[in-house]
Design an enzyme around this catalytic site. Structure first.
Site, PDB file in Angstrom:
ATOM      1  N   SER A 137     -71.360 -64.060 -87.212  1.00 23.07           N
ATOM      2  CA  SER A 137     -70.836 -63.882 -88.459  1.00 23.07           C
ATOM      3  C   SER A 137     -71.835 -62.582 -89.058  1.00 23.07           C
ATOM      4  CB  SER A 137     -70.998 -64.769 -89.440  1.00 23.07           C
ATOM      5  OG  SER A 137     -70.928 -64.403 -90.834  1.00 23.07           O
ATOM      6  N   TYR A 150     -75.349 -71.662 -94.192  1.00 23.15           N
ATOM      7  CA  TYR A 150     -74.401 -70.978 -93.179  1.00 23.15           C
ATOM      8  C   TYR A 150     -75.140 -69.721 -92.602  1.00 23.15           C
ATOM      9  CZ  TYR A 150     -70.480 -68.340 -91.267  1.00 23.15           C
ATOM     10  OH  TYR A 150     -69.527 -67.830 -90.475  1.00 23.15           O
TER      11      TYR A 150
HETATM   12  P1  NAP Z   1     -61.418 -72.069 -88.496  1.00 25.01           P
HETATM   13  O1  NAP Z   1     -59.895 -71.646 -88.604  1.00 25.01           O
HETATM   14  O2  NAP Z   1     -61.818 -73.181 -89.434  1.00 25.01           O
HETATM   15  O3  NAP Z   1     -61.594 -72.595 -86.917  1.00 25.01           O
HETATM   16  C1  NAP Z   1     -62.728 -73.290 -86.864  1.00 25.01           C
HETATM   17  C2  NAP Z   1     -62.715 -74.088 -85.462  1.00 25.01           C
HETATM   18  O4  NAP Z   1     -63.939 -74.804 -85.169  1.00 25.01           O
HETATM   19  C3  NAP Z   1     -61.521 -75.074 -85.513  1.00 25.01           C
HETATM   20  O5  NAP Z   1     -61.123 -75.194 -84.191  1.00 25.01           O
HETATM   21  C4  NAP Z   1     -62.313 -76.445 -85.674  1.00 25.01           C
HETATM   22  O6  NAP Z   1     -61.663 -77.785 -85.046  1.00 25.01           O
HETATM   23  C5  NAP Z   1     -63.824 -76.188 -84.826  1.00 25.01           C
HETATM   24  N1  NAP Z   1     -64.827 -77.001 -85.368  1.00 25.01           N
HETATM   25  C6  NAP Z   1     -65.337 -77.001 -86.367  1.00 25.01           C
HETATM   26  N2  NAP Z   1     -66.500 -78.193 -86.213  1.00 25.01           N
HETATM   27  C7  NAP Z   1     -66.283 -78.508 -85.060  1.00 25.01           C
HETATM   28  C8  NAP Z   1     -67.016 -79.573 -84.255  1.00 25.01           C
HETATM   29  N3  NAP Z   1     -68.177 -80.156 -84.949  1.00 25.01           N
HETATM   30  N4  NAP Z   1     -66.898 -79.832 -82.924  1.00 25.01           N
HETATM   31  C9  NAP Z   1     -65.838 -79.155 -82.315  1.00 25.01           C
HETATM   32  N5  NAP Z   1     -64.819 -78.155 -83.017  1.00 25.01           N
HETATM   33  C10 NAP Z   1     -65.201 -77.712 -84.285  1.00 25.01           C
HETATM   34  O7  NAP Z   1     -62.124 -71.022 -88.925  1.00 25.01           O
HETATM   35  P2  NAP Z   1     -62.612 -69.611 -88.004  1.00 25.01           P
HETATM   36  O8  NAP Z   1     -62.855 -68.423 -88.850  1.00 25.01           O
HETATM   37  O9  NAP Z   1     -61.724 -69.272 -86.707  1.00 25.01           O
HETATM   38  O10 NAP Z   1     -64.108 -70.079 -87.249  1.00 25.01           O
HETATM   39  C11 NAP Z   1     -64.422 -69.819 -85.950  1.00 25.01           C
HETATM   40  C12 NAP Z   1     -65.817 -68.984 -85.918  1.00 25.01           C
HETATM   41  O11 NAP Z   1     -65.801 -67.895 -86.702  1.00 25.01           O
HETATM   42  C13 NAP Z   1     -66.928 -70.211 -86.765  1.00 25.01           C
HETATM   43  O12 NAP Z   1     -67.945 -70.218 -85.828  1.00 25.01           O
HETATM   44  C14 NAP Z   1     -67.134 -69.345 -87.919  1.00 25.01           C
HETATM   45  O13 NAP Z   1     -68.159 -69.469 -88.475  1.00 25.01           O
HETATM   46  C15 NAP Z   1     -66.691 -68.010 -87.616  1.00 25.01           C
HETATM   47  N6  NAP Z   1     -66.703 -66.756 -88.696  1.00 25.01           N
HETATM   48  C16 NAP Z   1     -65.415 -67.040 -89.217  1.00 25.01           C
HETATM   49  C17 NAP Z   1     -65.465 -65.710 -90.163  1.00 25.01           C
HETATM   50  C18 NAP Z   1     -64.123 -65.853 -91.212  1.00 25.01           C
HETATM   51  O14 NAP Z   1     -64.031 -64.867 -92.183  1.00 25.01           O
HETATM   52  N7  NAP Z   1     -62.941 -66.386 -90.840  1.00 25.01           N
HETATM   53  C19 NAP Z   1     -66.190 -64.814 -90.542  1.00 25.01           C
HETATM   54  C20 NAP Z   1     -67.390 -64.699 -89.698  1.00 25.01           C
HETATM   55  C21 NAP Z   1     -67.764 -65.738 -88.727  1.00 25.01           C
HETATM   56  P3  NAP Z   1     -61.018 -78.549 -86.220  1.00 25.01           P
HETATM   57  O15 NAP Z   1     -59.549 -78.159 -86.408  1.00 25.01           O
HETATM   58  O16 NAP Z   1     -61.133 -80.035 -85.430  1.00 25.01           O
HETATM   59  O17 NAP Z   1     -61.543 -78.742 -87.596  1.00 25.01           O
END
Ligand code: NAP
Length: 277
Positions: A137, A150
């Site tokens: 991130s 985080y």
């Molecule tokens: P998201 O739509 O909430 O997706 C998160 C994914 O991670 C979901 O598939 C979720 O599965 C899975 N997950 C969460 N906890 C888990 C666990 N204990 N074991 C296995 N799977 C798990 O959000 P996203 O933004 O795409 O997140 C993906 C990554 O991007 C994360 O690492 C997040 O920190 C990072 N990120 C996001 C942003 C942003 O602005 N969106 C910015 C920087 C970094 P479930 O459906 O089962 O919950």
């Protein structure tokens, strides 16, 4: 069209993981995606029968990770690329947030990702080839009040990623930490864990931050499909970067951080160097 690869992505139910899986499938790759929910797993496989393969895995089930990876290697095929995407954001003023929330944040975002890397590395090392992308991130470079745990987890993954890259570069394995800015995923919506407010002293500083994050959820600048295409470019690159920012917001904020850090280093240079000898 590049040579089809088997790409293992954690957390393909929504957001970046889902977008990357879709774009990778469209580009002709095979995607093994991990999910936690059996219904979501069936829906994932239905995206591209035979090419989209689901495995049920919670990345905090550390003992399950190596057997799942070994089974994928045997029954699906050699894993060319691991994308550690699964993760979530904890939001809460540090003084209000119990250590158990920090433990959980690091279990998912750091220990889970490391366990995945340790499970694929013997296979990639034996083949002298492999790619690992760790979704970190901009919060792995810059910090904001209210997401200390985080940011800590993403700083940790940035550091581990960079050090691992130096350890395995001689084996033809490239490691890239991909640091997105704000994107339209479920991150600040259903996935975010918010510690309750209890200490009034923080109201003025933190309430507007929490409110703003809820208001902009779903309206962020970044498009996850475009992030997915960028990650595919990294996967296809002969010389992938150790760090890649995604989004102009991330670029502006990280540049500001580096500039202010340079100013601070210079201001305190004499004291810094006074301890030598
Ligand atoms: P998201 O739509 O909430 O997706 C998160 C994914 O991670 C979901 O598939 C979720 O599965 C899975 N997950 C969460 N906890 C888990 C666990 N204990 N074991 C296995 N799977 C798990 O959000 P996203 O933004 O795409 O997140 C993906 C990554 O991007 C994360 O690492 C997040 O920190 C990072 N990120 C996001 C942003 C942003 O602005 N969106 C910015 C920087 C970094 P479930 O459906 O089962 O919950």
């Amino acid at each position: 069209m590049t040579t089809p690869k088997t790409i293992l992505i954690t957390g393909v139910s929504s957001g970046f993981g889902r977008a990357l899986a879709q774009e990778a499938l469209a580009a002709g790759h095979r995607v093994v995606g991990t999910l936690r929910n059996p219904d979501a797993a069936a829906a994932f496989e239905a995206l591209a029968p035979g090419h989209a393969v689901a495995r049920i895995l919670d990345v905090t089930d550390f003992a399950a990770i190596a057997p799942v990876v070994d089974e994928i290697e045997k029954s699906v095929g050699p894993i060319s690329v691991l994308v550690n995407n699964a993760g979530y954001g904890h939001e809460g003023v540090m003084e209000e947030s119990p250590l158990s929330e920090m433990q959980r944040q690091f279990d998912v975002n750091v220990f889970g990702a490391v366990a995945m890397m340790r499970a694929v590395l013997p296979h990639m090392r034996a083949r002298r080839a492999g790619r690992i992308l760790n979704v970190t991130s901009m919060g792995g470079f810059i910090t904001m009040p209210g997401i200390a745990y985080y940011c800590g987890s993403k700083f940790a993954l940035e550091g581990i990623s960079e050090a691992l890259g130096k350890e395995v570069q001689g084996f033809g394995i490239h490691v890239t930490a991909v640091a997105p800015g704000s994107f339209r995923t479920d991150w600040a919506g259903r996935s975010m864990v918010r510690s309750p407010r209890v200490i009034g002293d923080y109201d003025g500083m933190f309430d507007p931050v929490r409110l703003r994050r809820q208001e902009v959820s779903g309206k962020q600048l970044g498009d996850p499909l475009k992030a997915a295409r960028a990650m595919l470019q990294v996967i296809d690159s002969d010389v992938p970067p150790a760090h890649l920012l995604l989004g102009s917001d991330a670029l502006v904020l990280v540049r500001q951080k580096l500039e202010s850090l340079a100013v601070e280093l210079e201001r305190w240079e004499a004291l810094t160097c006074s301890t030598d000898g």
